[in-house]
Scaffold this motif. Structure first.
Motif, PDB file in Angstrom:
ATOM      1  N   ALA A 197     -63.863  16.231  27.991  1.00  0.00           N
ATOM      2  CA  ALA A 197     -62.174  16.102  29.016  1.00  0.00           C
ATOM      3  C   ALA A 197     -63.516  16.558  30.223  1.00  0.00           C
ATOM      4  O   ALA A 197     -62.324  15.930  31.245  1.00  0.00           O
ATOM      5  CB  ALA A 197     -61.490  17.943  28.791  1.00  0.00           C
ATOM      6  N   GLY A 198     -63.783  17.512  30.618  1.00  0.00           N
ATOM      7  CA  GLY A 198     -64.130  18.022  32.488  1.00  0.00           C
ATOM      8  C   GLY A 198     -65.002  16.155  32.847  1.00  0.00           C
ATOM      9  O   GLY A 198     -64.699  16.175  34.041  1.00  0.00           O
ATOM     10  N   HIS A 199     -65.429  16.080  32.025  1.00  0.00           N
ATOM     11  CA  HIS A 199     -65.586  14.503  32.698  1.00  0.00           C
ATOM     12  C   HIS A 199     -65.131  13.645  33.068  1.00  0.00           C
ATOM     13  O   HIS A 199     -64.937  13.339  34.053  1.00  0.00           O
ATOM     14  CB  HIS A 199     -67.247  14.033  31.366  1.00  0.00           C
ATOM     15  N   LEU A 200     -64.115  13.431  31.625  1.00  0.00           N
ATOM     16  CA  LEU A 200     -63.033  12.836  32.303  1.00  0.00           C
ATOM     17  C   LEU A 200     -62.325  12.369  33.230  1.00  0.00           C
ATOM     18  O   LEU A 200     -61.737  11.671  33.984  1.00  0.00           O
ATOM     19  CB  LEU A 200     -62.395  12.404  30.741  1.00  0.00           C
ATOM     20  N   GLN A 201     -61.992  13.875  33.381  1.00  0.00           N
ATOM     21  CA  GLN A 201     -61.015  14.264  34.626  1.00  0.00           C
ATOM     22  C   GLN A 201     -61.517  14.179  35.992  1.00  0.00           C
ATOM     23  O   GLN A 201     -61.315  13.796  36.746  1.00  0.00           O
ATOM     24  CB  GLN A 201     -61.071  16.393  34.670  1.00  0.00           C
ATOM     25  N   ARG A 202     -62.707  14.371  35.674  1.00  0.00           N
ATOM     26  CA  ARG A 202     -63.686  13.937  37.250  1.00  0.00           C
ATOM     27  C   ARG A 202     -63.717  12.721  37.718  1.00  0.00           C
ATOM     28  O   ARG A 202     -63.681  12.153  38.730  1.00  0.00           O
ATOM     29  CB  ARG A 202     -65.105  14.771  37.153  1.00  0.00           C
ATOM     30  N   VAL A 203     -63.908  11.950  36.419  1.00  0.00           N
ATOM     31  CA  VAL A 203     -64.158  10.627  37.091  1.00  0.00           C
ATOM     32  C   VAL A 203     -62.630  10.322  36.833  1.00  0.00           C
ATOM     33  O   VAL A 203     -62.404   8.695  38.363  1.00  0.00           O
ATOM     34  CB  VAL A 203     -63.892  10.293  35.539  1.00  0.00           C
ATOM     35  N   ASN A 204     -61.559  10.605  36.536  1.00  0.00           N
ATOM     36  CA  ASN A 204     -60.349  10.457  36.994  1.00  0.00           C
ATOM     37  C   ASN A 204     -59.519  10.692  38.281  1.00  0.00           C
ATOM     38  O   ASN A 204     -58.806   9.987  39.013  1.00  0.00           O
ATOM     39  CB  ASN A 204     -58.718  10.290  36.239  1.00  0.00           C
ATOM     40  N   ASP A 205     -59.950  11.914  38.466  1.00  0.00           N
ATOM     41  CA  ASP A 205     -59.670  12.498  40.062  1.00  0.00           C
ATOM     42  C   ASP A 205     -60.288  11.231  41.126  1.00  0.00           C
ATOM     43  O   ASP A 205     -60.447  11.205  42.255  1.00  0.00           O
ATOM     44  CB  ASP A 205     -60.260  13.629  40.380  1.00  0.00           C
ATOM     45  N   GLU A 206     -61.765  10.555  41.017  1.00  0.00           N
ATOM     46  CA  GLU A 206     -62.437  10.086  41.951  1.00  0.00           C
ATOM     47  C   GLU A 206     -61.512   8.580  41.389  1.00  0.00           C
ATOM     48  O   GLU A 206     -61.229   8.101  42.781  1.00  0.00           O
ATOM     49  CB  GLU A 206     -63.599   9.745  41.677  1.00  0.00           C
ATOM     50  N   HIS A 207     -61.154   8.051  40.313  1.00  0.00           N
ATOM     51  CA  HIS A 207     -59.915   7.017  40.566  1.00  0.00           C
ATOM     52  C   HIS A 207     -58.609   7.034  41.774  1.00  0.00           C
ATOM     53  O   HIS A 207     -58.146   6.408  42.019  1.00  0.00           O
ATOM     54  CB  HIS A 207     -59.967   6.482  38.726  1.00  0.00           C
TER      55      HIS A 207
END
Length: 244
Positions: free
Chosen positions: A196-206
């Protein structure tokens, strides 16, 4: 005629056909048969090479299949303009290696950074809506711990489409999810909190990419996409180093 004779004849004919293929391909490579030019007639090749019509026809069929020539019925056989150019291919087998995934990310950095810049310049309201929908879908994936890459992929497709250049969306559709590093991180081996932490970082970049495109910030969109993909590359390197 013995039982072995037909097989032996077939092997000799196949060998001769392969020799003719190599000869013609070499002449194309050297420019003796220039790209776009018409090959000698079937009869001329038979007379020159001292082989049968069957051998020549097999050779031409193989050259056509390999992309060296095209057949214009009733006119003749022509050397293709792209003859000898090896087509671009990515295979799942190659992409399973970390080194190959990293090279794939380098390719995406070059393509998608420019795509994002053009998207910021040319995007429409419909493009913004598509990106926003993909962004929200990925946000839901975080809450639901959905380990698929679909919403991630859709966001990048929406950015490519917003460039208004069909070649960007074409190549991204061709590459598909093959170059999505999240597919290669063995998600089933990562605990829910880490994932979940990984996905959140990716979506912050998105989100940074989305806001730059929405604000028509060309250089900001280019930089945000480059940073996102560069960070993805760095995360993959870190995971590979820490892997057991």
């Amino acid at each position: 005629m013995t039982a072995e004779a037909p097989s032996a004849t077939w092997r000799r004919r196949e060998t001769l056909s392969s020799q003719v293929v190599r000869m013609i391909a070499e002449r194309i490579k050297l420019g003796d048969y220039p790209r776009g030019s018409k090959l000698p007639t079937e009869k001329a090749l038979i007379d020159e090479l001292g082989v049968s019509r069957t051998v020549v026809r097999e050779a031409i069929a193989n050259l056509r299949a390999s992309g060296h020539v095209s057949i214009h019925h009733g006119i003749g056989v022509f050397v293709r303009e792209d003859a000898g150019v090896t087509p671009f291919r990515l295979t799942d087998e190659n992409m399973m290696r970390v080194e190959s995934v990293l090279k794939g990310l380098e390719l995406r950095i070059g393509i998608e950074s420019e795509s994002a810049a053009l998207a910021a310049e040319r995007r429409t309201a419909a493009d913004i809506a598509a990106m926003h929908a993909a962004f929200e879908s990925m946000d839901r994936s975080i809450r639901q711990l959905d380990r698929s890459t679909q919403s991630d992929f859709e966001f990048h497709c929406a950015v490519a489409a917003a460039s208004q250049n069909e070649h960007f969306i074409g190549i991204f559709n061709y590459l598909g999810e093959t170059l999505m590093p999240r597919m290669r991180m063995q998600a089933h081996q990562v605990d829910d909190e880490t994932f979940a932490g990984h996905l959140q970082r990716v979506n912050d970049e998105h989100k940074a990419i989305f806001l730059a495109i929405e604000g028509k910030d060309v250089e900001g969109a280019r930089a945000a996409m480059r940073k996102h993909l560069s960070d993805s590359r760095d995360r993959l390197i870190a995971r590979s180093r820490n892997a057991p």
